[in-house]
Design an enzyme around this catalytic site. Structure first.
Site, short mmCIF file in Angstrom:
data_model
loop_
_atom_site.label_atom_id
_atom_site.label_comp_id
_atom_site.label_asym_id
_atom_site.label_seq_id
_atom_site.Cartn_x
_atom_site.Cartn_y
_atom_site.Cartn_z
CB SER A 81 -0.90 0.04 1.24
OG SER A 81 -1.83 -1.00 1.26
CB CYS A 82 1.73 4.15 -1.44
SG CYS A 82 1.08 4.11 -3.11
CE LYS A 83 -1.58 10.87 -1.86
NZ LYS A 83 -1.32 12.33 -1.82
#
Length: 777
Positions: free
Chosen positions: A694-696
């Protein structure tokens, strides 16, 4: 495979600096090869994108690599089911509050205010459900919609990605990862931080809320206990009723084995029921509820000096032998408020009770108008055990008589025995005792339910209005996290159906679900990480259960969610032929646990600022805490499952050694220590776990991480030549599934990076030239 090998690959170059990519073919119909042979993919995964490559190995042979990315229908179906369950739960809470009966004006006004708040949440969630029902044909939420109100419960950009590797003289291998935007409440924003910070601050402020509203402050442990008691009663009471009926049916059929089995199950569940209610919190809450009834007058109100306060309401000063309370801002030391303190106001009088560790304790407050027997509750729940003992004694008596009848009897007495004992006798003798047992259980449920509802009323009152907003935020974040977890669990289950070691691990211990996060600890992303931490932690409340589908239709193979906020079960239906191959424990419906862990290392320019001028303690705490969870999981797994059940890898590093290395890296002060992510991911794969990245928005930084991981696996497990590593990495980033993911999200085939950001990235996370630019997302 024949179709793939027909593609011309002579253009592949050995020049590392060349921009040419070893891309073999790119075709949607190739990605459906797995689907044709696997009926399980249809219900959940759709819209595949496939890229195929050929890379050279260290011994100058060729490997074929296929990268396949798909959307997941659970992006929408799981949140919609959760919203429906949230609405049902809050409606049930409103009904429980109504069922408390008549309360004094003070408490009744508080109850009405709480019911109004619940009504507002219900209305909001129903509107969201109506909006989601209008959406058809979509299986994912693009990153450009992350702050859209009607889609706030939907995970951002949820996709599965599988890399399948075919090498000469070696069986095919595949590697899965789920990519999703960090579970976070983007619509609500991060101006005041995320859930972890907001909940901590709220818990501190809640004591002053209890004083302002003149209600009881219960600790989070007390509130959790009340919810647990309610959940257990809701589960066990119908079971006890059902088992009682089974016992009577066995008696009617004059079946000794049936009687014995039904009695054992009934005894186990009834004893569990009684044990749950032997808690001081229930007893003290009943007393607190009694003091909140209209007309309550404290006996010692006339004996103890009182001080007028809060618009004429009266409070009794605590006894001298109690521990002194801390003074709260804006409140007089003459009226201290401690944990478990109740200030009950009504027209005729008031009362204070103080609580210790087990809950509230009585303080010489027997009312004049009606004596309150503190021992009454003990007698009520003890009656359940007594009734069960009577049932057990009667069953023993009946079986003894039955055994004696099996012995030879004189011929002249045989007729008398037959006429005096008929099959209906057992039921007739048991029925009054079983009926009494069910009546006692219902009486206990009625009292305990009201007591625990009164406890939760205090929690809800103290929650006005901040707590209700936090609950909605938590619902949003959990919805995104659960949809992601369900997608990962099902993908891992489908992949491991033929692996007996994996299935054994699944039902004996459960699976680790490792979330890799690339969020920074600066600005808004701190709030996202604080949301994500709580959302991932809340996944501990989830269990999975495998069921047999009614038919093989796609509609009957959709996962179903049931339960309440404190405990959810995700049922995964499988076709009959597939279901029959599972171990008996799984087929019998044993709950399957998942152990979520989160590791975060920020890699962008904002993390550079945080490391030089800000605070990275949140990241350090998260990594340390989750390392301990991962270590505990491995210990439990080692105790219960032979390590031979775990998958084999070419690299021979021992899992225990990897854990030690991870532990060292977690405590080492090193900027952008991405080795934490690499080692954690390696451990997860070796433990048969589920991998998430995940990231933003799971688009740019996530793409860099996934492609790096894939090439590292090709190098470490399939002897990708060193000369081909950089070229393979650039190729996947330039032409692979991840650039397609970017285009799906923002209609542009460029990663949203600028030069400043790229300079801040660790070198291996930088995309090839020409694939990036500042793009509005």
């Amino acid at each position: 495979m024949g179709e793939m090998e027909e593609v011309d690959v002579d253009h592949i170059t050995t020049d590392i600096s060349s921009q040419k990519c070893p891309l073999v073919c790119e075709s949607a119909h190739h990605s459906c090869i797995d689907r044709e042979n696997n009926p399980l993919t249809g219900p959940v995964f759709r819209n595949p994108v496939c890229k195929v490559y050929r890379f050279q190995t260290m011994d100058s042979k060729w490997m074929l690599v296929r990268e396949q990315m798909e959307e997941c229908t659970l992006s929408f179906s799981i949140p919609k089911q959760l919203l429906y369950l949230y609405v049902q739960e809050d409606m049930s809470r409103i009904q429980d509050l109504k069922d408390l009966g008549e309360l004094s004006p003070h408490w009744d006004n508080l109850r009405k205010e709480v019911m109004t708040r619940y009504g507002g949440i219900i209305s909001s969630y129903q509107e969201t459900l109506a909006e989601l029902d209008k959406i058809t044909g979509r299986s994912f939420k693009p990153s450009c919609c992350k702050a859209q109100k009607s889609l706030e419960f939907i995970p951002i950009n949820l996709h599965t990605q599988r890399m399948r590797v075919t090498c000469p003289k070696k069986a095919d291998a595949f590697y899965d990862v789920i990519t999703v935007g960090a579970p976070a409440a983007h619509f609500q924003g991060f101006k005041c931080g995320g859930l972890q910070r907001l909940l901590s601050k709220y818990e501190v402020e809640k004591k002053s809320f209890s004083t302002a509203y003149q209600c009881i402050y219960y600790s989070p442990e007390h509130t959790a206990k009340a919810q647990e008691v309610l959940s257990t009663m809701n589960l066990l009471q119908p079971l006890i009723t059902s088992l009682s009926d089974q016992l009577l049916q066995a008696a009617h059929e004059h079946s000794s084995p049936g009687l014995r089995d039904a009695l054992k199950s009934l005894s186990d569940k009834t004893e569990q029921f009684v044990h749950t209610l032997k808690d001081e919190l229930v007893k003290s809450a009943l007393l607190a509820l009694h003091t909140a009834r209209p007309g309550y007058v404290s006996k010692n109100q006339k004996q103890t000096p009182v001080q007028e306060r809060n618009q004429g309401h009266m409070n009794q000063v605590p006894e001298q032998n109690q521990s002194p309370a801390q003074e709260l801002p804006g409140h007089s030391p003459a009226t201290p408020v401690t944990e478990g303190t109740v200030v009950c106001n009504n027209v005729q009088g008031s009362q204070i009770m103080s609580g210790g560790e087990g809950g509230l304790k009585h303080q010489d407050s027997i009312p004049h108008h009606k004596e309150y027997d503190e021992e009454e509750w003990d007698r009520v729940w003890a009656n359940v055990a007594k009734c069960l003992n009577c049932v057990i004694a009667m069953v023993d008596k009946l079986q003894e008589e039955d055994n004696s009848k099996q012995e030879p009897v004189p011929e002249q007495k045989l007729a008398d025995v037959i006429t005096s004992h008929n099959p209906g006798d057992w039921r007739e003798q048991l029925c009054p005792l079983v009926t009494r047992l069910k009546e006692c259980v219902m009486e206990v449920v009625e009292k305990a339910k009201k007591a625990m509802t009164f406890v939760l009323l205090q929690e809800a009152v103290c929650s006005i209005p901040q707590g209700f907003l936090l609950q909605q935020r938590r619902d949003v974040v959990f919805s995104q996290a659960l949809a992601s977890l369900a997608c990962g669990f099902i993908m891992r289950l489908y992949a491991g159906m033929q692996d007996k070691g994996f299935l054994r691990q699944l039902h004996l211990v459960g699976l680790v679900a490792q979330f890799e996060s690339l969020l920074s600890t600066y600005s808004e992303e701190i709030g996202m990480l604080e949301d994500m931490e709580v959302g991932i932690s809340d996944l501990q409340k989830v269990v999975f259960k495998i069921t047999e589908a009614k038919t093989d239709d796609l509609s009957d193979l959709q996962p179903l969610v049931c339960g309440r906020r404190d405990h959810f079960t995700v049922e995964v239906p499988l076709p009959q032929l597939v279901f029959q191959t599972l171990p008996e424990e799984i087929k019998e419906g044993k709950p399957l646990r998942v152990f979520p862990v989160l590791f975060n290392v920020g890699i962008n320019e904002q993390q550079t600022i945080a490391e030089r001028f800000g605070d990275i303690s949140l990241q350090e705490r998260i990594n340390q805490k989750n390392f301990e969870t991962l270590e505990a999981y491995y210990k439990s797994l080692s105790d219960k499952v032979p390590l031979e059940c775990l998958p084999c890898f070419q690299t021979q590093a021992d899992i225990k050694e990897l854990l030690e290395t991870l532990g060292q890296n977690v405590v080492t002060k090193k900027r952008k220590n991405v080795e934490i992510l690499w080692i954690a991911g390696n451990i997860c794969r070796r433990l048969n776990g589920i991998r998430f990245t995940s990231c933003k928005s799971a688009k740019d930084r996530t793409s860099m991480s996934v492609t790096l991981e894939q090439c590292a696996l090709l190098r470490d497990e399939h002897q990708l030549s060193k000369d081909s590593f950089v070229r393979a990495l650039d190729c996947m980033r330039r032409e692979g599934c991840r650039i397609e993911n970017v285009q799906k999200n923002i209609r542009c085939r460029k990663y949203a990076f600028n030069m400043l950001q790229l300079m801040a990235f660790p070198k291996c996370y930088r995309p090839p030239e020409g694939t990036y630019g500042k793009v509005d997302s």
